[in-house]
Design a protein around this motif. Structure first.
Motif, PDB file in Angstrom:
ATOM      1  N   GLN A  79       0.840  -1.187   0.000  1.00  0.00           N
ATOM      2  CA  GLN A  79       0.000   0.000   0.000  1.00  0.00           C
ATOM      3  C   GLN A  79       0.881   1.245   0.000  1.00  0.00           C
ATOM      4  OE1 GLN A  79      -2.632   0.314   3.347  1.00  0.00           O
ATOM      5  NE2 GLN A  79      -3.488   2.272   2.678  1.00  0.00           N
ATOM      6  N   THR A  80       0.599   2.186  -0.876  1.00  0.00           N
ATOM      7  CA  THR A  80       1.383   3.405  -0.984  1.00  0.00           C
ATOM      8  C   THR A  80       0.929   4.430   0.045  1.00  0.00           C
ATOM      9  OG1 THR A  80       1.673   3.046  -3.361  1.00  0.00           O
ATOM     10  CG2 THR A  80       2.078   5.253  -2.537  1.00  0.00           C
ATOM     11  N   ILE A  81       1.890   5.098   0.678  1.00  0.00           N
ATOM     12  CA  ILE A  81       1.580   6.183   1.607  1.00  0.00           C
ATOM     13  C   ILE A  81       1.386   7.452   0.783  1.00  0.00           C
ATOM     14  CG2 ILE A  81       2.450   7.560   3.540  1.00  0.00           C
ATOM     15  CD1 ILE A  81       4.010   5.123   4.446  1.00  0.00           C
ATOM     16  N   SER A  82       0.279   8.107   0.988  1.00  0.00           N
ATOM     17  CA  SER A  82      -0.079   9.260   0.164  1.00  0.00           C
ATOM     18  C   SER A  82       0.658  10.514   0.619  1.00  0.00           C
ATOM     19  CB  SER A  82      -1.589   9.496   0.222  1.00  0.00           C
ATOM     20  OG  SER A  82      -1.952  10.644  -0.513  1.00  0.00           O
ATOM     21  N   TYR A  83       1.445  11.101  -0.284  1.00  0.00           N
ATOM     22  CA  TYR A  83       2.054  12.421  -0.062  1.00  0.00           C
ATOM     23  C   TYR A  83       2.479  12.997  -1.407  1.00  0.00           C
ATOM     24  CZ  TYR A  83       6.512   9.709   0.049  1.00  0.00           C
ATOM     25  OH  TYR A  83       7.571   8.876  -0.222  1.00  0.00           O
ATOM     26  N   GLU A  84       2.714  14.317  -1.415  1.00  0.00           N
ATOM     27  CA  GLU A  84       3.115  14.993  -2.644  1.00  0.00           C
ATOM     28  C   GLU A  84       4.584  14.716  -2.937  1.00  0.00           C
ATOM     29  OE1 GLU A  84       3.431  19.527  -4.536  1.00  0.00           O
ATOM     30  OE2 GLU A  84       2.622  19.207  -2.512  1.00  0.00           O
ATOM     31  N   SER A  85       4.883  14.413  -4.194  1.00  0.00           N
ATOM     32  CA  SER A  85       6.259  14.147  -4.597  1.00  0.00           C
ATOM     33  C   SER A  85       6.390  14.299  -6.105  1.00  0.00           C
ATOM     34  CB  SER A  85       6.694  12.738  -4.186  1.00  0.00           C
ATOM     35  OG  SER A  85       7.993  12.461  -4.668  1.00  0.00           O
ATOM     36  N   GLN A  86       7.595  14.634  -6.536  1.00  0.00           N
ATOM     37  CA  GLN A  86       7.860  14.733  -7.964  1.00  0.00           C
ATOM     38  C   GLN A  86       8.063  13.348  -8.583  1.00  0.00           C
ATOM     39  OE1 GLN A  86      11.177  17.417  -8.324  1.00  0.00           O
ATOM     40  NE2 GLN A  86       9.958  19.221  -7.777  1.00  0.00           N
ATOM     41  N   VAL A  94       8.763   1.040   3.580  1.00  0.00           N
ATOM     42  CA  VAL A  94       9.943   1.280   2.742  1.00  0.00           C
ATOM     43  C   VAL A  94       9.830   2.680   2.141  1.00  0.00           C
ATOM     44  CG1 VAL A  94      11.307   0.447   0.799  1.00  0.00           C
ATOM     45  CG2 VAL A  94      10.054  -1.183   2.239  1.00  0.00           C
ATOM     46  N   ASN A  95      10.905   3.469   2.253  1.00  0.00           N
ATOM     47  CA  ASN A  95      10.847   4.869   1.864  1.00  0.00           C
ATOM     48  C   ASN A  95      11.962   5.251   0.899  1.00  0.00           C
ATOM     49  OD1 ASN A  95       8.819   5.885   4.120  1.00  0.00           O
ATOM     50  ND2 ASN A  95      10.361   4.631   5.149  1.00  0.00           N
ATOM     51  N   HIS A  96      11.625   6.108  -0.029  1.00  0.00           N
ATOM     52  CA  HIS A  96      12.619   6.861  -0.806  1.00  0.00           C
ATOM     53  C   HIS A  96      12.089   8.280  -0.880  1.00  0.00           C
ATOM     54  CE1 HIS A  96      15.068   7.581  -4.745  1.00  0.00           C
ATOM     55  NE2 HIS A  96      15.625   8.113  -3.673  1.00  0.00           N
ATOM     56  N   LEU A  97      12.508   9.094   0.098  1.00  0.00           N
ATOM     57  CA  LEU A  97      11.984  10.444   0.205  1.00  0.00           C
ATOM     58  C   LEU A  97      12.613  11.355  -0.849  1.00  0.00           C
ATOM     59  CD1 LEU A  97      11.758  10.838   4.079  1.00  0.00           C
ATOM     60  CD2 LEU A  97      10.147   9.784   2.482  1.00  0.00           C
ATOM     61  N   GLU A  98      12.046  12.531  -0.976  1.00  0.00           N
ATOM     62  CA  GLU A  98      12.350  13.440  -2.082  1.00  0.00           C
ATOM     63  C   GLU A  98      13.852  13.669  -2.278  1.00  0.00           C
ATOM     64  OE1 GLU A  98      10.650  15.194  -5.301  1.00  0.00           O
ATOM     65  OE2 GLU A  98       9.592  14.243  -3.638  1.00  0.00           O
ATOM     66  N   SER A  99      14.298  13.537  -3.521  1.00  0.00           N
ATOM     67  CA  SER A  99      15.701  13.746  -3.871  1.00  0.00           C
ATOM     68  C   SER A  99      15.913  15.207  -4.286  1.00  0.00           C
ATOM     69  CB  SER A  99      16.111  12.826  -5.019  1.00  0.00           C
ATOM     70  OG  SER A  99      15.853  11.475  -4.694  1.00  0.00           O
ATOM     71  N   PHE A 100      17.160  15.672  -4.175  1.00  0.00           N
ATOM     72  CA  PHE A 100      17.490  17.024  -4.626  1.00  0.00           C
ATOM     73  C   PHE A 100      17.507  17.115  -6.151  1.00  0.00           C
ATOM     74  CE2 PHE A 100      19.561  17.359  -0.367  1.00  0.00           C
ATOM     75  CZ  PHE A 100      18.833  18.450   0.079  1.00  0.00           C
ATOM     76  N   ARG A 101      17.729  15.978  -6.799  1.00  0.00           N
ATOM     77  CA  ARG A 101      17.826  15.930  -8.261  1.00  0.00           C
ATOM     78  C   ARG A 101      18.887  16.883  -8.793  1.00  0.00           C
ATOM     79  NH1 ARG A 101      12.885  14.374  -6.972  1.00  0.00           N
ATOM     80  NH2 ARG A 101      12.038  12.599  -8.116  1.00  0.00           N
ATOM     81  N   LYS A 155       6.118  13.760   7.730  1.00  0.00           N
ATOM     82  CA  LYS A 155       4.900  13.796   8.540  1.00  0.00           C
ATOM     83  C   LYS A 155       3.944  12.673   8.128  1.00  0.00           C
ATOM     84  CE  LYS A 155       5.144  18.823   9.168  1.00  0.00           C
ATOM     85  NZ  LYS A 155       4.479  20.128   8.881  1.00  0.00           N
ATOM     86  N   ALA A 156       3.829  12.425   6.822  1.00  0.00           N
ATOM     87  CA  ALA A 156       2.944  11.363   6.343  1.00  0.00           C
ATOM     88  C   ALA A 156       3.448   9.992   6.772  1.00  0.00           C
ATOM     89  CB  ALA A 156       2.819  11.442   4.824  1.00  0.00           C
ATOM     90  N   VAL A 157       4.754   9.784   6.678  1.00  0.00           N
ATOM     91  CA  VAL A 157       5.334   8.504   7.093  1.00  0.00           C
ATOM     92  C   VAL A 157       5.151   8.300   8.590  1.00  0.00           C
ATOM     93  CG1 VAL A 157       7.483   7.203   7.305  1.00  0.00           C
ATOM     94  CG2 VAL A 157       6.976   8.428   5.188  1.00  0.00           C
ATOM     95  N   LYS A 158       5.363   9.350   9.380  1.00  0.00           N
ATOM     96  CA  LYS A 158       5.188   9.239  10.828  1.00  0.00           C
ATOM     97  C   LYS A 158       3.748   8.933  11.182  1.00  0.00           C
ATOM     98  CE  LYS A 158       6.824   9.124  14.891  1.00  0.00           C
ATOM     99  NZ  LYS A 158       7.783   8.050  15.242  1.00  0.00           N
ATOM    100  N   ALA A 159       2.801   9.527  10.456  1.00  0.00           N
ATOM    101  CA  ALA A 159       1.392   9.230  10.701  1.00  0.00           C
ATOM    102  C   ALA A 159       1.085   7.758  10.425  1.00  0.00           C
ATOM    103  CB  ALA A 159       0.518  10.133   9.835  1.00  0.00           C
ATOM    104  N   ALA A 160       1.672   7.211   9.361  1.00  0.00           N
ATOM    105  CA  ALA A 160       1.476   5.797   9.046  1.00  0.00           C
ATOM    106  C   ALA A 160       2.069   4.908  10.134  1.00  0.00           C
ATOM    107  CB  ALA A 160       2.107   5.474   7.691  1.00  0.00           C
ATOM    108  N   ILE A 161       3.209   5.309  10.690  1.00  0.00           N
ATOM    109  CA  ILE A 161       3.826   4.541  11.781  1.00  0.00           C
ATOM    110  C   ILE A 161       2.923   4.552  13.008  1.00  0.00           C
ATOM    111  CG2 ILE A 161       5.769   4.499  13.392  1.00  0.00           C
ATOM    112  CD1 ILE A 161       7.524   5.551  11.115  1.00  0.00           C
ATOM    113  N   ASN A 162       2.400   5.730  13.350  1.00  0.00           N
ATOM    114  CA  ASN A 162       1.553   5.849  14.543  1.00  0.00           C
ATOM    115  C   ASN A 162       0.241   5.094  14.395  1.00  0.00           C
ATOM    116  OD1 ASN A 162       3.492   7.483  15.735  1.00  0.00           O
ATOM    117  ND2 ASN A 162       2.542   9.387  15.041  1.00  0.00           N
ATOM    118  N   GLN A 163      -0.262   4.943  13.189  1.00  0.00           N
ATOM    119  CA  GLN A 163      -1.532   4.265  12.953  1.00  0.00           C
ATOM    120  C   GLN A 163      -1.390   2.751  12.824  1.00  0.00           C
ATOM    121  OE1 GLN A 163      -3.051   6.183   9.436  1.00  0.00           O
ATOM    122  NE2 GLN A 163      -3.213   8.195  10.433  1.00  0.00           N
TER     123      GLN A 163
END
Length: 222
Positions: free
Chosen positions: A1-8, A28-35, A72-80
């Motif tokens: 299941q994908t965690i919903s957040y804004e990303s490029q 599993v996470n790959h948070l926003e890169s500087f590109r 914040k979205a990832v932390k919310a998923a952890i807490n839930q």
């Protein structure tokens, strides 16, 4: 299941892993890169144009803001999560960052607790590199070992950890060992008086540095 957040172009996903009768939530996470492109890392501050500086600043600013919201979205998923959580991946953030602190809050960093003083850089850029890849686990789990594998086929070093968990189905029943008397032991009734134990041989003698002797008639006694 994908965690919903804004990303490029980045993503975080979660799934439940069943180990015998226990369930662990894996995120599993790959948070926003500087590109950043190669030319972005080869700036000459004496000759770089204002346009190029603005472009670089915009990349850094945009990625940093997105990562904060993603954390914040990832932390919310952890807490839930109804199960113990293991959160892993490329956070694109150093340990002193808001992103790392937000996600790690209330969790355990496997590298800090299981690496035993080893070098922790996971992204090899420059002579030493930086630590931006992590394995975090819930407080009711125990990091046993953790190490960074120095591979040559990637600019990121994989992080490997061994984590222990107390099974939710473990039963705490005391073990009673029953030993039958041998042929030379008819009963277990103690005798009286009870003999006191001998003092440990490791105990020092009283005033071991004060030794004296007296002699009389060629015979000496301490």
């Amino acid at each position: 299941q994908t965690i919903s957040y804004e990303s490029q172009n980045n993503i975080s996903s979660q799934c439940d892993v069943v180990v015998k009768k226990d369930t662990i939530r894996l995120i599993v996470n790959h948070l926003e890169s500087f590109r950043l492109m190669k030319e972005d890392l080869q700036l000459d501050t004496l000759s770089v144009s204002h346009f190029k500086q603005s472009t670089l600043n915009q990349k850094l600013h945009t990625a940093s803001e997105l990562r904060q919201e993603q954390a914040k979205a990832v932390k919310a998923a952890i807490n839930q999560s109804p199960h113990p959580v293991v959160a892993v991946g490329d956070f694109n953030s150093i340990p002193l960052s808001y992103v790392y602190g937000k996600i790690r809050w209330g969790m355990r960093d496997c590298f800090l607790e299981g690496s035993f003083g080893k070098l922790g850089n996971t992204y090899k850029k420059g002579p030493l590199g930086i630590r931006i890849d992590y394995i975090l686990c819930s407080r009711n789990m125990t990091p046993i070992t953790c190490e960074v594998d120095r591979v040559s086929y990637s600019d990121h070093f994989p992080v490997i950890a061994t984590i222990g968990i107390l099974s939710a189905y473990a039963v705490a029943i005391p073990v009673i060992k029953l030993v039958a008397p041998g042929p030379e032991v008819a009963t277990h009734t103690p005798t009286s008086p009870v003999t006191l134990a001998y003092p440990l041989a490791a105990w020092p003698a009283f005033w071991p540095w004060r030794l004296s002797a007296w002699c009389k008639g060629g015979k000496c006694r301490p």
